[in-house]
Structure formats: C-alpha cells, structure tokens
Motif scaffolding. Structure first.
Motif, PDB file in Angstrom:
ATOM      1  N   UNK B 123      91.539  41.937 -42.900  1.00  0.00           N
ATOM      2  CA  UNK B 123      92.182  42.337 -41.644  1.00  0.00           C
ATOM      3  C   UNK B 123      92.543  41.131 -40.790  1.00  0.00           C
ATOM      4  N   UNK B 124      91.700  40.088 -40.801  1.00  0.00           N
ATOM      5  CA  UNK B 124      92.043  38.885 -40.028  1.00  0.00           C
ATOM      6  C   UNK B 124      93.324  38.248 -40.581  1.00  0.00           C
ATOM      7  N   UNK B 127      96.178  40.445 -39.365  1.00  0.00           N
ATOM      8  CA  UNK B 127      96.384  40.281 -37.918  1.00  0.00           C
ATOM      9  C   UNK B 127      97.090  38.951 -37.651  1.00  0.00           C
ATOM     10  N   UNK B 151      95.078  40.308 -30.194  1.00  0.00           N
ATOM     11  CA  UNK B 151      94.595  41.532 -29.547  1.00  0.00           C
ATOM     12  C   UNK B 151      95.696  42.595 -29.485  1.00  0.00           C
ATOM     13  N   UNK B 154      95.965  44.069 -33.024  1.00  0.00           N
ATOM     14  CA  UNK B 154      94.838  45.003 -33.219  1.00  0.00           C
ATOM     15  C   UNK B 154      95.068  46.310 -32.481  1.00  0.00           C
ATOM     16  N   UNK B 157      97.173  48.766 -34.495  1.00  0.00           N
ATOM     17  CA  UNK B 157      96.514  49.393 -35.650  1.00  0.00           C
ATOM     18  C   UNK B 157      95.396  50.341 -35.242  1.00  0.00           C
TER      19      UNK B 157
END
Lengths: 199, 199
Positions: B123-124, B127, B151, B154, B157
């Motif tokens: 996920x990082x 992102x 942010x 994120x 999602x």
C-alpha cells in the motif's frame, strides 16, 4: 425455573468473555469450542449445545458488542459529536485487548460468510446509532439539507480503519480529529447529499 | 547459465499465478506449498527451496502486484487523476478474481506479522505512486500549499476499503467518485495541510 440474568446469562457472559480473550490472543483460526468451555469454566456440552460452532460464538459476541457499545454523543455540534466517535474508534483499535480482537474479527470476515454478515450487522448498528448526530446537525443548519447521515458516519471511520487494516499510518487523536474535519468539510460542501447519489 | 526472463522467471510467474488463484479460491488459511507446486506444475523441491513458507510466497506476490500495478494518472486535474485511482480500486475490489484475492491478503495480514508487513509495503508503494497527482495539483494552485499528498491518496481509498471490509455499502463508480469529491473538498479546505498535523 431460571430468572433473567441468572445462570444462562452468566454462562453467555463467561463464554463471550472467553471468546474475546481467545480471539485477541490467538485469532479466529485458532478458536476452539472446547478451549472456550475450559476458559469460561462452563461444560463443553453446554457450549456445543448452545452455540455449536465458533462462528456462532463470534456472531453472538458481535451482537453483544453492538448492544454494549457507546451510545451517540450529543455535544451540540457535528464536529464535537463526530470527534467523540472518531476518538472512540481510535481508542478501541489501539487498545491492547480490543485492537487484536477487532483484527481477528475482521480477519474472520474475510474467510467466513456468516462472520462477515455478523460483522456487517455490527457496523450497521454502530453507524445507525451515530447517524442522528448528522441529522441533528442538518436540523441546526450546520450542513446542507438532504445529507446522507450514514455516509457521513462511515466517512469518519473509514480513514481510521484503512490505517488499521493496511498499517500505512499511525492511529491517534490527531488522526481521529482530521478524519472528522475531512468528513465535515465534505458534508458542508454537499458531497454527501443524497441528490449526489449517496446511499 | 540462465538468462533473465528465463526458467527462474517463468517458475516465479507460474507459482505467483497459482498462489493468486489459490488465495482467491480458498483463502490464506488453506494455502499450501505442495498444492502451489502442483497447480504451477513446478517441482515441490524448487518451491520449498525458493520460498519455504506460504507467507514468503504471499510477500513475493504482493511485491509483484506492486511492480505490476497501474502507474499514476495524469489527466490535468486533481479530481480527474484521483477518479482514475478510485475507479481502479473499485474495479479491483469487485473483480471476480482480484476481490477474493484482496480479501484473502487482508485476512492474512490480520493474523500474520510478515504478511502484514508485506501488505503495508504494497500500500505504501501504491500511495507513493499516486502522491505526485496531489503535489502536481498543489503546484497548479488547485489545493493549498503544504498539503500532505499521501494523506489525500489514502483519503480516497479509505471509504472504498471500509465498505469492502465491513460490507456496509455497495462499491461502484458513483461511490468511487464520491470518495474523490470528499477528499478534494477536504484538501481544498486545508484539512490535509501538514501544518494541521497530517503525516
């Protein structure tokens, strides 16, 4: 004859507490009815007869958690009410027992349809408990008429659960408050208007 | 001598495809190295030697998914870029194979620390791939300076994953677009300003 709050209620409370402990410690995969009976100091036959499966215990636990969960706040402002909710979610997800317990329950829901249905009922109960904070704010003129109240409540929890599930960020009160500020800004901008397709 | 893209790469591709299929069909709990070897038509010894554990296969699969995943959009507007991302997330989570696969991976992360770490890295990566959409929008003056780009990504999602994990709402393009509208409204209001404590 058994009175309400008597032996049956005590057995249920003991087994659900044992289930919560076992889930927090070892997850759903390792949940075992015999182990729960031992932990709860309740006869195996009673546990097998009353629940029959670990999923049934989990479902009952989620029902109890919904009933026992904190009622909506009423601080007089939407931001104030939602902050109470967001901080409560953060407190729960970062709690030493509740955090692993929620992780286990979310994990169970990914692989077990009955657990998933019970989890959905739990969250719908929570969302509906807090939705009146939004309708009250709408009545006070804080947000546009026709705002989807449940969608606003979901919008507050979503970033907190996203961090919890993906591990892509800390969970603290600052994050909780920012989730609220984002949901309120979007609500004020009319994003959660039912006319906008929210449901 | 083995050339790049040769037998080793083919073995890895076969095993990762088999792992994706098995995860989608039966979840992480039922993942088994011998079964993967059979499905992939690769020798058991090769699979045991190269990966050793099902968690190692899962980690490798997530690495591959991150590498193979769709690069950031560049439509010229923040809302346009984020819509591409949000609709992609919805498409993935509602896909007949990818949906159950993501559910299995999220489930694995709730009970296995190595799987959780691999999931976080996935996920990082995603992102950080999409964050430049936000910094570009900041450079164009669409959102306030000092906005925390990750942010914002994120925030898009989060409502989609919240629905996916809790089962408390549909997942479709309208929901995707509303998640974007909410994130953009909050970003424009300065909620995701780094000065505001975002990180």
């Amino acid at each position: 004859m058994e009175r309400p709050g008597g032996r049956t209620a005590r057995v249920r409370a003991s087994v659900l507490r044992a289930a919560g402990d076992a889930l927090a410690e070892r997850g759903f995969v390792n949940l075992d009815l015999g182990d729960l009976a031992r932990r709860a100091e309740v006869g195996r036959t009673t546990v097998y007869r009353r629940w029959g499966t670990v999923t049934a215990v989990l479902t009952d636990l989620l029902l109890e958690m919904a009933v026992e969960s904190v009622p909506r706040a009423d601080t007089g402002s939407l931001e104030g009410d939602l902050r109470v909710n967001a901080r409560l979610v953060v407190k729960t997800l970062t709690d030493q027992r509740q955090g692993p317990l929620f992780k286990a329950v979310l994990g169970a829901a990914t692989s077990d349809d009955d657990a998933a249905a019970a989890l959905t009922r739990f969250y719908l109960t929570r969302i509906r408990e807090w939705a009146p904070c939004v309708t009250d704010a709408e009545a006070r003129g804080e947000i546009p008429p026709g705002t989807d109240a449940e969608e606003v409540v979901r919008a507050v929890s979503a970033p907190l659960y996203y961090r919890f599930v993906t591990g892509t960020g800390e969970l603290d009160d600052a994050v909780a408050d920012r989730a609220v500020a984002a949901a309120v800004a979007a609500a004020k901008a009319g994003v959660f208007s039912r006319a906008n397709g929210a449901r």
